[in-house]
Design a protein around this motif. Structure first.
Motif, mmCIF file in Angstrom:
data_model
loop_
_atom_site.group_PDB
_atom_site.id
_atom_site.type_symbol
_atom_site.label_atom_id
_atom_site.label_comp_id
_atom_site.label_asym_id
_atom_site.label_seq_id
_atom_site.Cartn_x
_atom_site.Cartn_y
_atom_site.Cartn_z
ATOM 1 N N LEU A 101 0.825 -1.218 0.000
ATOM 2 C CA LEU A 101 0.000 0.000 0.000
ATOM 3 C C LEU A 101 0.854 1.262 0.000
ATOM 4 N N LYS A 102 2.013 1.212 0.658
ATOM 5 C CA LYS A 102 2.911 2.376 0.643
ATOM 6 C C LYS A 102 3.391 2.650 -0.786
ATOM 7 N N ALA A 103 3.689 1.577 -1.537
ATOM 8 C CA ALA A 103 4.095 1.756 -2.947
ATOM 9 C C ALA A 103 2.926 2.319 -3.762
ATOM 10 N N VAL A 104 1.722 1.833 -3.466
ATOM 11 C CA VAL A 104 0.530 2.325 -4.177
ATOM 12 C C VAL A 104 0.338 3.828 -3.923
ATOM 13 N N LEU A 105 0.661 4.272 -2.697
ATOM 14 C CA LEU A 105 0.444 5.684 -2.340
ATOM 15 C C LEU A 105 1.635 6.577 -2.683
ATOM 16 N N ASN A 106 2.707 5.987 -3.255
ATOM 17 C CA ASN A 106 3.896 6.775 -3.603
ATOM 18 C C ASN A 106 3.511 7.930 -4.527
ATOM 19 N N LYS A 107 4.046 9.126 -4.198
ATOM 20 C CA LYS A 107 3.613 10.314 -4.950
ATOM 21 C C LYS A 107 4.131 10.333 -6.377
ATOM 22 N N GLU A 108 5.322 9.712 -6.628
ATOM 23 C CA GLU A 108 5.909 9.785 -7.983
ATOM 24 C C GLU A 108 5.297 8.765 -8.938
ATOM 25 N N ASN B 177 -8.756 10.516 -4.685
ATOM 26 C CA ASN B 177 -9.832 9.933 -3.878
ATOM 27 C C ASN B 177 -9.245 9.101 -2.746
ATOM 28 N N VAL B 178 -10.109 8.779 -1.808
ATOM 29 C CA VAL B 178 -9.715 7.822 -0.769
ATOM 30 C C VAL B 178 -9.684 6.429 -1.405
ATOM 31 N N LEU B 179 -8.639 5.680 -1.135
ATOM 32 C CA LEU B 179 -8.568 4.277 -1.579
ATOM 33 C C LEU B 179 -9.113 3.418 -0.434
ATOM 34 N N ASP C 193 -14.337 -1.200 5.478
ATOM 35 C CA ASP C 193 -13.012 -1.451 4.929
ATOM 36 C C ASP C 193 -12.266 -2.313 5.937
ATOM 37 N N ALA C 194 -11.870 -3.507 5.541
ATOM 38 C CA ALA C 194 -11.230 -4.448 6.461
ATOM 39 C C ALA C 194 -9.713 -4.362 6.431
ATOM 40 N N ALA C 195 -9.136 -3.545 5.538
ATOM 41 C CA ALA C 195 -7.684 -3.687 5.331
ATOM 42 C C ALA C 195 -6.888 -2.425 5.072
ATOM 43 N N MET C 196 -7.516 -1.287 4.787
ATOM 44 C CA MET C 196 -6.667 -0.135 4.433
ATOM 45 C C MET C 196 -6.837 1.040 5.388
ATOM 46 N N ASN C 197 -8.038 1.579 5.487
ATOM 47 C CA ASN C 197 -8.246 2.782 6.308
ATOM 48 C C ASN C 197 -8.397 2.380 7.773
ATOM 49 N N GLY D 213 -13.640 -4.538 10.820
ATOM 50 C CA GLY D 213 -13.731 -5.119 9.478
ATOM 51 C C GLY D 213 -12.842 -6.333 9.321
ATOM 52 N N ASN D 214 -11.626 -6.237 9.870
ATOM 53 C CA ASN D 214 -10.671 -7.334 9.716
ATOM 54 C C ASN D 214 -11.146 -8.575 10.465
ATOM 55 N N VAL D 215 -11.681 -8.365 11.672
ATOM 56 C CA VAL D 215 -12.176 -9.506 12.455
ATOM 57 C C VAL D 215 -13.429 -10.086 11.790
ATOM 58 N N TYR E 184 -14.146 -9.990 8.558
ATOM 59 C CA TYR E 184 -13.644 -10.665 7.345
ATOM 60 C C TYR E 184 -13.147 -12.075 7.698
ATOM 61 N N LYS E 185 -12.293 -12.135 8.716
ATOM 62 C CA LYS E 185 -11.689 -13.434 9.059
ATOM 63 C C LYS E 185 -12.698 -14.351 9.756
ATOM 64 N N SER E 186 -13.646 -13.783 10.512
ATOM 65 C CA SER E 186 -14.690 -14.620 11.148
ATOM 66 C C SER E 186 -15.537 -15.281 10.076
ATOM 67 N N VAL F 275 -5.865 -6.223 -6.384
ATOM 68 C CA VAL F 275 -6.325 -7.467 -5.758
ATOM 69 C C VAL F 275 -5.626 -7.590 -4.412
ATOM 70 N N LEU F 276 -6.413 -7.551 -3.340
ATOM 71 C CA LEU F 276 -5.776 -7.586 -2.019
ATOM 72 C C LEU F 276 -6.520 -8.512 -1.075
ATOM 73 N N THR F 277 -5.949 -9.701 -0.918
ATOM 74 C CA THR F 277 -6.491 -10.671 0.027
ATOM 75 C C THR F 277 -5.449 -10.885 1.116
ATOM 76 N N SER F 278 -5.827 -11.610 2.141
ATOM 77 C CA SER F 278 -4.868 -11.948 3.191
ATOM 78 C C SER F 278 -3.910 -13.002 2.610
HETATM 79 C C1 BCO Z 1 -8.376 -8.284 5.016
HETATM 80 C C2 BCO Z 1 -7.295 -9.103 4.487
HETATM 81 C C3 BCO Z 1 -5.969 -8.469 4.380
HETATM 82 C C4 BCO Z 1 -5.423 -8.056 5.700
HETATM 83 O O1 BCO Z 1 -5.577 -8.670 6.703
HETATM 84 S S1 BCO Z 1 -4.578 -6.605 5.692
HETATM 85 C C5 BCO Z 1 -3.942 -6.326 7.261
HETATM 86 C C6 BCO Z 1 -4.286 -5.012 7.832
HETATM 87 N N1 BCO Z 1 -3.944 -3.861 7.032
HETATM 88 C C7 BCO Z 1 -2.824 -3.117 7.191
HETATM 89 O O2 BCO Z 1 -1.922 -3.442 7.943
HETATM 90 C C8 BCO Z 1 -2.751 -1.809 6.449
HETATM 91 C C9 BCO Z 1 -3.379 -0.703 7.277
HETATM 92 N N2 BCO Z 1 -3.063 0.634 6.770
HETATM 93 C C10 BCO Z 1 -1.832 1.177 6.870
HETATM 94 O O3 BCO Z 1 -0.878 0.559 7.331
HETATM 95 C C11 BCO Z 1 -1.672 2.595 6.426
HETATM 96 O O4 BCO Z 1 -2.852 3.318 6.560
HETATM 97 C C12 BCO Z 1 -1.166 2.726 4.942
HETATM 98 C C13 BCO Z 1 -2.284 2.385 3.962
HETATM 99 C C14 BCO Z 1 0.041 1.812 4.686
HETATM 100 C C15 BCO Z 1 -0.725 4.172 4.727
HETATM 101 O O5 BCO Z 1 0.264 4.397 5.666
HETATM 102 P P1 BCO Z 1 1.266 5.632 5.602
HETATM 103 O O6 BCO Z 1 2.064 5.550 4.336
HETATM 104 O O7 BCO Z 1 1.994 5.657 6.886
HETATM 105 O O8 BCO Z 1 0.169 6.720 5.479
HETATM 106 P P2 BCO Z 1 0.009 8.173 5.985
HETATM 107 O O9 BCO Z 1 -1.228 8.136 6.816
HETATM 108 O O10 BCO Z 1 1.265 8.736 6.565
HETATM 109 O O11 BCO Z 1 -0.300 8.875 4.603
HETATM 110 C C16 BCO Z 1 0.659 9.039 3.580
HETATM 111 C C17 BCO Z 1 -0.051 9.688 2.413
HETATM 112 O O12 BCO Z 1 -0.960 8.730 1.834
HETATM 113 C C18 BCO Z 1 -2.286 9.245 1.873
HETATM 114 N N3 BCO Z 1 -3.201 8.167 2.198
HETATM 115 C C19 BCO Z 1 -3.144 7.342 3.277
HETATM 116 N N4 BCO Z 1 -4.164 6.470 3.228
HETATM 117 C C20 BCO Z 1 -4.865 6.779 2.112
HETATM 118 C C21 BCO Z 1 -6.041 6.237 1.511
HETATM 119 N N5 BCO Z 1 -6.696 5.235 2.088
HETATM 120 N N6 BCO Z 1 -6.467 6.772 0.362
HETATM 121 C C22 BCO Z 1 -5.817 7.795 -0.235
HETATM 122 N N7 BCO Z 1 -4.705 8.348 0.275
HETATM 123 C C23 BCO Z 1 -4.255 7.843 1.439
HETATM 124 C C24 BCO Z 1 -2.275 10.299 2.987
HETATM 125 O O13 BCO Z 1 -3.294 11.238 2.804
HETATM 126 C C25 BCO Z 1 -0.910 10.893 2.823
HETATM 127 O O14 BCO Z 1 -0.927 11.796 1.739
HETATM 128 P P3 BCO Z 1 -0.008 13.107 1.707
HETATM 129 O O15 BCO Z 1 1.413 12.621 1.781
HETATM 130 O O16 BCO Z 1 -0.380 13.901 2.904
HETATM 131 O O17 BCO Z 1 -0.350 13.746 0.399
#
Ligand code: BCO
Length: 301
Positions: A107-114, A121-123, A142-146, A250-252, A254-256, A277-280
């Motif tokens: 997700l960090k690569a997806v949010l990379n500015k370059e 929009n919000v992802l 949202d179970a995985a990003m916000n 959401g995550n709990v 999803y997994k439940s 495509v983002l699954t566990s």
């Molecule tokens: C359900 C099955 C799969 C799983 O179990 S997944 C496991 C749980 N998920 C995770 O661990 C990921 C949870 N989310 C995160 O770790 C972080 O929010 C995430 C997505 C990596 C972003 O982290 P950071 O890079 O530290 O973000 P930050 O808050 O410092 O923001 C950096 C810049 O990105 C932007 N951003 C962050 N989330 C966004 C979003 N949802 N949509 C659009 N833009 C977004 C944010 O506004 C910021 O922008 P700017 O640099 O100020 O221009």
């Protein structure tokens, strides 16, 4: 059967190229080879080339033709994520897929500015479930990003889920913003946000769906539970989309659904320049295939 029909639908749509970040995983490769067999997509696999090749060999499968599958070596998972995202932003591929890699790295690569896939929009993560005993899709977001979305982010998360619902044929999805209770309690932010989202929908700020909340999970999915509490709502008991207040819920959920209810799932990140495509990592090859089908349907909508 619901998610299988999604694969059938995707098979009839234009084939796409999918960039996979860190493809060195048995279930990922199984889903990739299955998708190739069904003519669903071509693949660019980024990651440890030796490991990827070994998994393909282990599966005793002929290497698919060069057009259908290409392996690109990456020295690390972070580099695999960057290269896969760049392949999508340069339009070499149309869909991004998470492989054997932590969610936050990709997700960090997806949010990379370059080179990332930001749109302004919000992802957000949209998971489409087929739950035994329920003959319609149940979407969880949202179970995985916000992590802890505010009201404005929740409104966008609903819009992203509605767009995915439309792409799989749910024309006017019923959205339940979930909370612990079905009345507004000023001490519970989720109930205040749910009521505001309901009003935003009534005033046309969120369209293409019917939003009504706050609702408890029971009232959202069971008419009996809703009737028992005397809740009159177009959404109660029939919710297509469950908006959760925070990532942990959401995550709990999803997994439940997967581990307790034997549900099947396909999931994507929506709102980006391309579907992701983002699954566990623990999710099955089947669920990765459903997610690919969902991504293809959303590209072709
Ligand atoms: C359900 C099955 C799969 C799983 O179990 S997944 C496991 C749980 N998920 C995770 O661990 C990921 C949870 N989310 C995160 O770790 C972080 O929010 C995430 C997505 C990596 C972003 O982290 P950071 O890079 O530290 O973000 P930050 O808050 O410092 O923001 C950096 C810049 O990105 C932007 N951003 C962050 N989330 C966004 C979003 N949802 N949509 C659009 N833009 C977004 C944010 O506004 C910021 O922008 P700017 O640099 O100020 O221009």
């Amino acid at each position: 059967m619901l998610l299988d029909s999604l694969i059938d639908k995707a098979t009839q749509l234009n084939s796409v190229t999918v960039a996979v970040a860190a493809a060195e995983d048995t279930d990922v490769i199984e889903a990739v080879l299955d998708a190739i067999d069904r003519n669903l997509a071509n693949f660019l696999l980024f990651g440890d080339k030796e490991k990827i090749q070994a998994i393909i060999d282990e599966k005793n499968r002929e290497m698919a033709s060069n057009k259908q599958l290409k392996i690109v070596h990456a020295d690390s998972k972070t580099s695999a994520a960057e290269l896969a995202v760049q392949a999508v932003s340069s339009k070499e591929a149309t869909v991004l897929m998470k492989g054997n890699i932590q969610t936050n790295i990709i997700l960090k690569a997806v949010l990379n500015k370059e080179y990332g896939l930001r749109t302004g929009n919000v992802l957000s993560h949209v998971a489409v479930f087929e739950i035994p005993g329920i003959n319609r899709y149940t979407i969880v977001t949202d179970a995985a990003m916000n992590i802890d979305p505010n009201l404005e982010q929740k409104a966008q998360i609903i819009k992203n889920a509605v767009s995915i619902a439309h792409s799989i044929g749910i024309e006017n999805p019923k959205v339940a913003p979930l909370a612990a209770v079905e009345v507004v309690n000023p001490a519970m932010q989720a109930t205040i946000d749910a009521a505001a989202l309901t009003m935003m929908n009534r005033r046309g700020q969120i369209s293409g769906c019917i939003v009504d909340g706050p609702l408890g999970l029971d009232n959202a999915v069971s008419s009996l539970a809703a009737e028992h509490k005397g809740i009159r709502s177009e959404v109660a008991g029939k919710a297509d989309i469950l908006l959760v207040p925070a990532i942990e819920v959401g995550n709990v959920l999803y997994k439940s659904l997967i581990y307790f209810a034997n549900a099947k799932v396909g999931a994507v990140i929506a709102g980006a320049a391309a579907p992701i495509v983002l699954t566990s990592r623990a999710d099955s090859a089947e669920s990765k295939l459903y997610s690919l089908a969902l991504a293809i349907c959303s590209v072709n909508k």
